[in-house]
Design a protein around this motif. Structure first.
Motif, mmCIF file in Angstrom:
data_model
loop_
_atom_site.group_PDB
_atom_site.id
_atom_site.type_symbol
_atom_site.label_atom_id
_atom_site.label_comp_id
_atom_site.label_asym_id
_atom_site.label_seq_id
_atom_site.Cartn_x
_atom_site.Cartn_y
_atom_site.Cartn_z
ATOM 1 N N GLY A 168 1.022 -1.148 0.352
ATOM 2 C CA GLY A 168 -0.263 0.313 0.104
ATOM 3 C C GLY A 168 0.075 1.026 0.008
ATOM 4 O O GLY A 168 2.659 0.922 -0.107
ATOM 5 N N ALA A 169 0.023 2.146 0.265
ATOM 6 C CA ALA A 169 0.757 3.898 0.169
ATOM 7 C C ALA A 169 2.483 3.655 0.859
ATOM 8 O O ALA A 169 2.910 4.821 0.669
ATOM 9 C CB ALA A 169 0.177 4.735 0.828
ATOM 10 N N GLY A 170 2.406 2.564 2.134
ATOM 11 C CA GLY A 170 3.320 3.035 3.075
ATOM 12 C C GLY A 170 5.125 2.425 2.214
ATOM 13 O O GLY A 170 5.461 2.851 2.505
ATOM 14 N N THR A 179 1.357 9.323 1.085
ATOM 15 C CA THR A 179 0.102 8.258 2.086
ATOM 16 C C THR A 179 -1.481 9.016 1.986
ATOM 17 O O THR A 179 -1.099 10.466 1.669
ATOM 18 C CB THR A 179 0.266 7.494 2.957
ATOM 19 N N PHE A 180 -2.286 8.110 2.052
ATOM 20 C CA PHE A 180 -3.787 8.973 2.218
ATOM 21 C C PHE A 180 -3.757 8.946 3.637
ATOM 22 O O PHE A 180 -4.766 10.231 3.857
ATOM 23 C CB PHE A 180 -4.697 7.714 1.347
ATOM 24 N N ARG A 181 -4.018 8.117 4.529
ATOM 25 C CA ARG A 181 -4.262 8.165 5.613
ATOM 26 C C ARG A 181 -3.731 8.678 7.048
ATOM 27 O O ARG A 181 -3.717 8.609 7.543
ATOM 28 C CB ARG A 181 -5.538 7.054 5.534
ATOM 29 N N ASP A 182 -2.434 8.690 7.198
ATOM 30 C CA ASP A 182 -1.253 9.312 7.702
ATOM 31 C C ASP A 182 -1.668 10.531 8.035
ATOM 32 O O ASP A 182 -2.132 11.018 6.927
ATOM 33 C CB ASP A 182 -0.145 9.173 7.526
ATOM 34 N N LEU A 213 -3.872 -3.004 -8.373
ATOM 35 C CA LEU A 213 -5.687 -3.632 -7.814
ATOM 36 C C LEU A 213 -6.383 -2.424 -8.412
ATOM 37 O O LEU A 213 -7.336 -2.086 -8.818
ATOM 38 C CB LEU A 213 -5.433 -3.724 -6.327
ATOM 39 N N HIS A 214 -5.886 -0.920 -7.828
ATOM 40 C CA HIS A 214 -6.583 0.665 -8.112
ATOM 41 C C HIS A 214 -5.530 0.758 -9.816
ATOM 42 O O HIS A 214 -5.986 2.347 -9.039
ATOM 43 C CB HIS A 214 -6.026 0.656 -6.516
ATOM 44 N N GLY A 215 -5.226 0.141 -10.307
ATOM 45 C CA GLY A 215 -4.837 0.890 -11.544
ATOM 46 C C GLY A 215 -3.311 1.581 -11.628
ATOM 47 O O GLY A 215 -2.806 0.882 -11.046
ATOM 48 N N GLY A 257 2.463 -1.439 4.258
ATOM 49 C CA GLY A 257 2.212 -0.138 4.130
ATOM 50 C C GLY A 257 1.090 0.600 3.463
ATOM 51 O O GLY A 257 0.909 0.653 2.601
ATOM 52 N N THR A 258 0.375 -1.106 4.338
ATOM 53 C CA THR A 258 -1.507 -0.404 3.776
ATOM 54 C C THR A 258 -2.122 -0.533 5.281
ATOM 55 O O THR A 258 -1.618 -1.639 6.584
ATOM 56 C CB THR A 258 -1.978 -1.539 3.184
ATOM 57 N N SER A 259 -3.426 0.106 5.704
ATOM 58 C CA SER A 259 -3.836 0.449 6.394
ATOM 59 C C SER A 259 -4.926 -0.506 6.324
ATOM 60 O O SER A 259 -5.979 -0.181 7.624
ATOM 61 C CB SER A 259 -3.853 1.728 6.990
ATOM 62 N N LEU A 260 -5.482 -1.568 5.721
ATOM 63 C CA LEU A 260 -5.886 -2.400 5.660
ATOM 64 C C LEU A 260 -7.690 -1.853 6.253
ATOM 65 O O LEU A 260 -8.359 -2.185 6.362
ATOM 66 C CB LEU A 260 -5.654 -3.871 6.717
ATOM 67 N N ILE A 313 5.025 -5.520 7.562
ATOM 68 C CA ILE A 313 5.497 -4.395 7.597
ATOM 69 C C ILE A 313 5.299 -3.010 8.231
ATOM 70 O O ILE A 313 5.175 -3.098 6.545
ATOM 71 C CB ILE A 313 7.146 -4.270 6.659
ATOM 72 N N ASP A 314 5.111 -2.358 9.357
ATOM 73 C CA ASP A 314 4.604 -1.183 8.985
ATOM 74 C C ASP A 314 5.082 -1.031 10.778
ATOM 75 O O ASP A 314 5.024 -1.529 11.373
ATOM 76 C CB ASP A 314 2.713 -1.251 9.043
ATOM 77 N N PRO A 315 5.309 0.740 10.218
ATOM 78 C CA PRO A 315 5.299 1.570 12.096
ATOM 79 C C PRO A 315 4.413 1.398 12.557
ATOM 80 O O PRO A 315 5.286 1.742 13.705
ATOM 81 C CB PRO A 315 6.975 2.708 10.787
HETATM 82 P P1 OAD Z 1 -3.128 4.248 3.768
HETATM 83 O O1 OAD Z 1 -2.849 5.891 3.512
HETATM 84 O O2 OAD Z 1 -4.790 3.911 4.113
HETATM 85 O O3 OAD Z 1 -2.626 3.672 4.774
HETATM 86 C C1 OAD Z 1 -0.607 3.758 4.596
HETATM 87 C C2 OAD Z 1 0.057 2.676 5.460
HETATM 88 O O4 OAD Z 1 1.629 2.902 5.060
HETATM 89 C C3 OAD Z 1 -0.413 2.591 7.210
HETATM 90 O O5 OAD Z 1 -0.776 2.137 7.547
HETATM 91 C C4 OAD Z 1 1.141 3.592 7.443
HETATM 92 O O6 OAD Z 1 0.691 3.538 8.955
HETATM 93 C C5 OAD Z 1 1.948 2.457 6.614
HETATM 94 N N1 OAD Z 1 3.485 3.669 6.789
HETATM 95 C C6 OAD Z 1 3.147 4.820 6.133
HETATM 96 N N2 OAD Z 1 5.012 5.326 6.182
HETATM 97 C C7 OAD Z 1 5.351 4.112 6.166
HETATM 98 C C8 OAD Z 1 6.614 3.905 6.029
HETATM 99 N N3 OAD Z 1 8.094 4.598 5.167
HETATM 100 N N4 OAD Z 1 6.459 1.900 5.591
HETATM 101 C C9 OAD Z 1 6.114 1.683 5.492
HETATM 102 N N5 OAD Z 1 4.873 1.874 6.096
HETATM 103 C C10 OAD Z 1 4.500 2.849 6.125
HETATM 104 O O7 OAD Z 1 -2.789 3.636 1.797
HETATM 105 P P2 OAD Z 1 -3.584 2.628 1.969
HETATM 106 O O8 OAD Z 1 -3.559 1.616 2.473
HETATM 107 O O9 OAD Z 1 -2.305 1.768 0.301
HETATM 108 O O10 OAD Z 1 -7.362 3.853 -2.864
HETATM 109 O O11 OAD Z 1 -5.055 2.839 1.384
HETATM 110 C C11 OAD Z 1 -5.681 1.677 0.437
HETATM 111 C C12 OAD Z 1 -6.344 2.568 -0.613
HETATM 112 O O12 OAD Z 1 -6.427 4.112 -0.102
HETATM 113 C C13 OAD Z 1 -4.878 3.401 -1.606
HETATM 114 O O13 OAD Z 1 -4.458 2.489 -3.114
HETATM 115 C C14 OAD Z 1 -6.235 4.250 -2.443
HETATM 116 C C15 OAD Z 1 -6.760 5.331 -1.015
HETATM 117 O O14 OAD Z 1 -7.896 5.415 -1.090
HETATM 118 C C16 OAD Z 1 -7.903 4.614 -4.142
HETATM 119 O O15 OAD Z 1 -8.120 5.910 -4.084
HETATM 120 C C17 OAD Z 1 -9.186 4.125 -4.951
#
Ligand code: OAD
Length: 235
Positions: A9-11, A20-23, A103-105, A175-178, A199-201
């Motif tokens: 994911g974005a992490g 990232t999206f939700r940090d 998965l998301h393009g 690196g995904t917030s699931l 793997i996620d901090p």
């Molecule tokens: P999020 O922004 O929701 O989550 C990012 C995750 O990365 C969090 O769990 C952070 O703790 C972690 N993170 C931050 N820094 C990091 C680092 N240096 N190394 C490893 N992990 C780190 O992003 P996603 O879960 O990818 O979809 O978001 C899922 C989807 O939501 C995206 O694909 C996007 C978004 O809306 C669409 O736009 C359809």
């Protein structure tokens, strides 16, 4: 070779400089998800949405894969690796991963508004033609749009990703917030006896009953540790 599936994911791309999206400070603090990442938002204001992705796309040539992406690619020396990513950047490919399911393009692709998942409509953008403009047409004559899966749309690649998850001998989540399904649900398809690494901090809401080893580090340092931990599993 054992099959290793990595869900990213974005992490994964944070250390490359992509938000990232939700940090805190993430993209969804600066933009309303309903406006820029839903099919309804696109229908309401295509120009706003097209420009949002033009901006994201213009950032790509300015960033590089991080050590974490490189180590994911290096795993191919010892494992049959499939990367399933929610990311729309091309950093896994640029780091050398050869088997990536988006998965998301993909930001560097564009498609038709009428039939976004028709393979004959999907085209790759080039650094010379990196922006999509209102009035640009796909092959079928409809407005060209970003090849992005928005909320409210089907996720066609999930079937292939599910098959991969079911075949995994080792499963790694980076690196995904699931928060977003169906991607977050892939873990449910992993066999109960398969080792799973996260793997996620930060702590991540883990709804699956599957046991996992949490490497509580960023993507690059976490991948260094994972490679070390997997040394005995390479056979
Ligand atoms: P999020 O922004 O929701 O989550 C990012 C995750 O990365 C969090 O769990 C952070 O703790 C972690 N993170 C931050 N820094 C990091 C680092 N240096 N190394 C490893 N992990 C780190 O992003 P996603 O879960 O990818 O979809 O978001 C899922 C989807 O939501 C995206 O694909 C996007 C978004 O809306 C669409 O736009 C359809």
């Amino acid at each position: 070779m054992k099959k290793l599936v990595v869900l990213t994911g974005a992490g994964m791309s944070a250390e490359s400089g992509i938000s990232t999206f939700r940090d805190s400070g993430g993209l969804w603090e600066q933009h309303r998800v309903e406006d820029v990442a839903t099919i309804e938002g696109y229908i309401r204001d295509p120009e706003l949405v097209i420009n949002f992705y033009n901006e994201r796309r213009r950032q790509l040539p300015t960033v590089q894969p991080c050590r974490g992406h490189e180590l994911v690619a290096e795993l191919e020396k010892w494992f049959d690796v499939t990367v399933v990513t929610q990311n729309v950047d091309d950093l896994h490919e640029r780091a050398g991963s050869t088997n990536v399911i988006h998965l998301h393009g993909e930001l560097m692709k564009a498609t038709s508004t009428r039939s976004p998942n028709d393979p004959t409509q999907i085209q790759t953008l080039t650094p010379e033609h990196i922006d999509i403009h209102i009035g640009d047409k796909a092959a079928d004559g409809s407005q060209l749009r970003p090849f992005i899966v928005w909320f409210g749309e089907a996720v066609p690649m999930i079937e292939q990703a599910t098959e991969e998850a079911m075949k995994a001998d080792i499963f790694v989540v980076i690196g995904t917030s699931l928060n977003v399904y169906p991607a977050a649900g892939l873990i449910q398809f992993v066999s109960p006896d398969v080792p799973v690494y996260l793997i996620d901090p930060k702590d991540v809401p883990w709804t699956s009953g599957h046991r996992y080893t949490h490497i509580k580090k960023g993507a690059s340092a976490g991948m260094v540790e994972l490679v070390e931990q997997l040394k005995n599993a390479r056979a």
